[in-house]
Design a protein around this motif. Structure first.
Motif, short mmCIF file in Angstrom:
data_model
loop_
_atom_site.label_atom_id
_atom_site.label_comp_id
_atom_site.label_asym_id
_atom_site.label_seq_id
_atom_site.Cartn_x
_atom_site.Cartn_y
_atom_site.Cartn_z
N LEU A 238 0.82 -1.20 0.00
CA LEU A 238 0.00 0.00 0.00
C LEU A 238 0.86 1.25 0.00
CD1 LEU A 238 -2.84 -0.99 2.50
CD2 LEU A 238 -3.01 -0.72 0.02
N MET A 239 1.98 1.22 0.71
CA MET A 239 2.88 2.37 0.71
C MET A 239 3.47 2.59 -0.67
SD MET A 239 4.90 1.91 4.34
CE MET A 239 5.97 3.29 3.97
N GLU A 240 3.77 1.51 -1.40
CA GLU A 240 4.32 1.64 -2.74
C GLU A 240 3.31 2.31 -3.68
OE1 GLU A 240 5.60 -2.10 -4.22
OE2 GLU A 240 7.38 -2.19 -2.97
N LEU A 250 10.67 2.53 -10.48
CA LEU A 250 11.97 2.78 -9.86
C LEU A 250 12.06 2.09 -8.50
CD1 LEU A 250 14.69 4.36 -9.74
CD2 LEU A 250 13.41 6.21 -8.64
N TYR A 251 10.97 2.12 -7.73
CA TYR A 251 10.94 1.46 -6.43
C TYR A 251 11.24 -0.03 -6.58
CZ TYR A 251 9.48 1.53 -1.51
OH TYR A 251 9.47 1.49 -0.15
N LYS A 268 14.32 8.00 1.86
CA LYS A 268 14.67 9.35 1.41
C LYS A 268 15.05 9.34 -0.06
CE LYS A 268 16.22 11.37 5.78
NZ LYS A 268 17.38 11.93 6.53
N PHE A 269 15.76 8.30 -0.50
CA PHE A 269 16.15 8.20 -1.90
C PHE A 269 14.90 8.12 -2.79
CE2 PHE A 269 17.13 5.51 -5.59
CZ PHE A 269 18.15 6.25 -6.17
N ILE A 270 13.95 7.27 -2.42
CA ILE A 270 12.74 7.12 -3.22
C ILE A 270 11.92 8.41 -3.18
CG2 ILE A 270 10.60 5.82 -3.48
CD1 ILE A 270 13.08 4.27 -4.28
N HIS A 273 13.31 11.01 -5.52
CA HIS A 273 12.99 10.76 -6.92
C HIS A 273 11.51 11.04 -7.19
CE1 HIS A 273 16.62 9.10 -8.85
NE2 HIS A 273 16.96 8.78 -7.62
N ALA A 274 10.65 10.76 -6.21
CA ALA A 274 9.24 11.10 -6.38
C ALA A 274 9.07 12.61 -6.49
CB ALA A 274 8.43 10.55 -5.20
N LEU A 275 9.82 13.35 -5.69
CA LEU A 275 9.77 14.82 -5.77
C LEU A 275 10.30 15.29 -7.12
CD1 LEU A 275 9.28 17.57 -4.50
CD2 LEU A 275 11.55 17.43 -3.45
N GLU A 276 11.38 14.66 -7.60
CA GLU A 276 11.91 15.02 -8.91
C GLU A 276 10.87 14.78 -10.02
OE1 GLU A 276 15.46 13.67 -12.04
OE2 GLU A 276 15.20 12.66 -10.10
N PHE A 277 10.16 13.66 -9.92
CA PHE A 277 9.14 13.35 -10.91
C PHE A 277 8.04 14.42 -10.89
CE2 PHE A 277 5.01 11.41 -11.84
CZ PHE A 277 5.23 10.99 -13.14
#
Length: 443
Positions: A238-240, A250-251, A268-270, A273-277
């Motif tokens: 569910l978190m994914e 990517l996850y 934090k890494f994921i 990348h979510a923020l970058e997207f």
């Protein structure tokens, strides 16, 4: 002069008078120039002009009293504190005991005042809501803090959830079948005796060292599972799904590297990348505005509204052409009208147009009261209604397909049909739906 409340009814809780050493009774006097410690006088010593060391009778002073209203004109601050202390002592709802302890108010007055000002007070509710919103805003742009599964679910043995948890036993913090489960077999016949030769003794010690290294690897893997919260697999999935499809891919790719870094660093890494997207998507939207000649956000809102209207009109034309193809089929006409009503009400239609010419179509399944319906989202409910599948069976089929897809890294339609022994057309619809919603991927 200032009127400042002393929030206590017990005279022994107040400091004594510096003049006569008696317990202070409200109202009493506090010197505004002396202290610390504060210099208190009763009214009798104050009227006599009592002076002591640096304190002079002409110093400015404050009148200490709680005889003033706070929330209600008919309730003093002293009575407010007495009410709170009585509720704390007697318990909420025991209004007769609260009134007996207060002595100055009736049972009805205590209940009405407490419910109005301390339970149903919109000021307090809005304050708590603002604090909650402030806390959410504070952590909105930061990485989601990871918390290990301290108390995972405890399913019954051999249930579907138990299989999802790989046979984890929460009470023992162990698995039914451990990694390298037969590592102990190499030691079952080893026995250290005094007449062993040096070579045989060294060989036995080497076997024990190998066994220790295998135990360390087992513990390392269990630590990774616990630290990353992988025991509760459904919660992890569910978190994914919070992320867009691109970030989910990517996850999935970066999951194998999670064992190298800690859970917080991996999250934090994921999140980065979510923020970058999100930033790239926003930049693309702004570039679209610039290409269209839009220079302010007011025009951008108008542009988005017109774009949405054009998309809706295009969708209507597409559906009209579809229904014209099946104009002789009453079921198709009813389906088109239902989709048209969804569009007019602002909903996104997801039921495909189908023709049932030559055969009578069964009505959609009524899911009211069926177990498992509350676990489905709106699109899943529509699917179950159209293919006439009860929610419990759909959830089992979905779980089986998800598990097989995770094991194989993808899933083909033929594999789905071998797992689900139902009508092949229903299997195809379920398979296509899970692919479309991003739950599984094609092999």
């Amino acid at each position: 002069m200032d009127r400042l409340g002393s929030f206590s009814n017990d005279p022994s809780d107040k400091p004594p008078c510096r003049g006569c050493s008696s317990y202070l009774m409200e109202p009493y006097i506090k010197c505004a120039e002396c202290g610390p410690p504060p210099f208190f006088l009763c009214l009798q010593c104050f009227t006599r002009g009592f002076e002591y060391k640096k304190h002079q009778s002409d110093h400015t002073y404050e009148i200490m009293t709680s005889d003033f209203p706070v929330l209600d004109p008919s309730w003093t601050a002293q009575e407010e504190m007495a009410l709170l202390e009585a509720v704390m002592d007697c318990g909420f709802g025991n209004w007769q005991d609260v009134a007996n302890q207060m002595c100055t108010k009736t049972k009805e007055e205590c209940e009405k005042h407490y419910m109005k000002h301390f339970i149903n007070n919109p000021l307090f509710a809005s304050t708590l809501l603002n604090l909650k919103h402030a806390e959410e805003a504070k952590t909105a742009d930061t990485a989601i803090p990871f918390q290990s599964t301290d108390d995972p679910p405890r399913p019954t043995f051999d249930s579907l959830l138990s299989r999802d948890m790989a046979g984890y036993m929460p009470a023992r913090a162990d698995f039914i079948e451990e990694f390298d489960n037969y590592a102990e077999w190499d030691l079952r016949d080893i026995d250290f005796v005094e007449d062993d030769s040096d070579i045989l003794h060294a060989l036995k010690m080497a076997v024990v060292d190998i066994y220790h290294s295998r135990l360390k690897e087992r513990q390392r893997r269990k630590k990774i599972i616990r630290d990353h919260g992988l025991i509760n697999l459904r919660k992890f999935q569910l978190m994914e799904r919070r992320y867009p499809k691109e970030v989910q891919d990517l996850y999935e790719t970066m999951r194998r590297f999670a064992r190298i870094v800690g859970p917080m660093e991996h999250d934090k890494f994921i999140e980065s990348h979510a923020l970058e997207f999100e930033l790239r998507r926003e930049i693309k939207r702004l570039q679209e505005y610039r290409t269209a000649g839009i220079t302010n956000f007011c025009s951008a809102r108008t542009y988005d509204h017109l774009k949405k209207t054009r998309e809706e009109e295009r969708l209507k034309r597409t559906m009209l052409s579809e229904v014209l193809q099946y104009i002789q089929d009453s079921s198709a006409c009813h389906q088109w009208l239902r989709r048209q009503a969804d569009i007019d009400s602002g909903l996104s239609p997801s039921i495909p147009m189908t023709s049932n010419s030559g055969r009578r179509s069964a009505p959609p399944l009524n899911l009211t009261g069926l177990p498992g319906t509350e676990k489905l989202n709106e699109r899943e409910k529509e699917l179950c209604q159209m293919v006439r599948l009860v929610p419990g069976a759909y959830l089992e089929y979905k779980s089986a397909l998800l598990n097989e897809c995770n094991k194989q890294g993808g899933l083909r339609l033929a594999q789905a049909r071998s797992l689900i022994k139902i009508d092949v057309n229903k299997t195809r619809k379920i398979y296509d739906f899970l692919i479309r919603e991003g739950y599984i991927t094609k092999a």
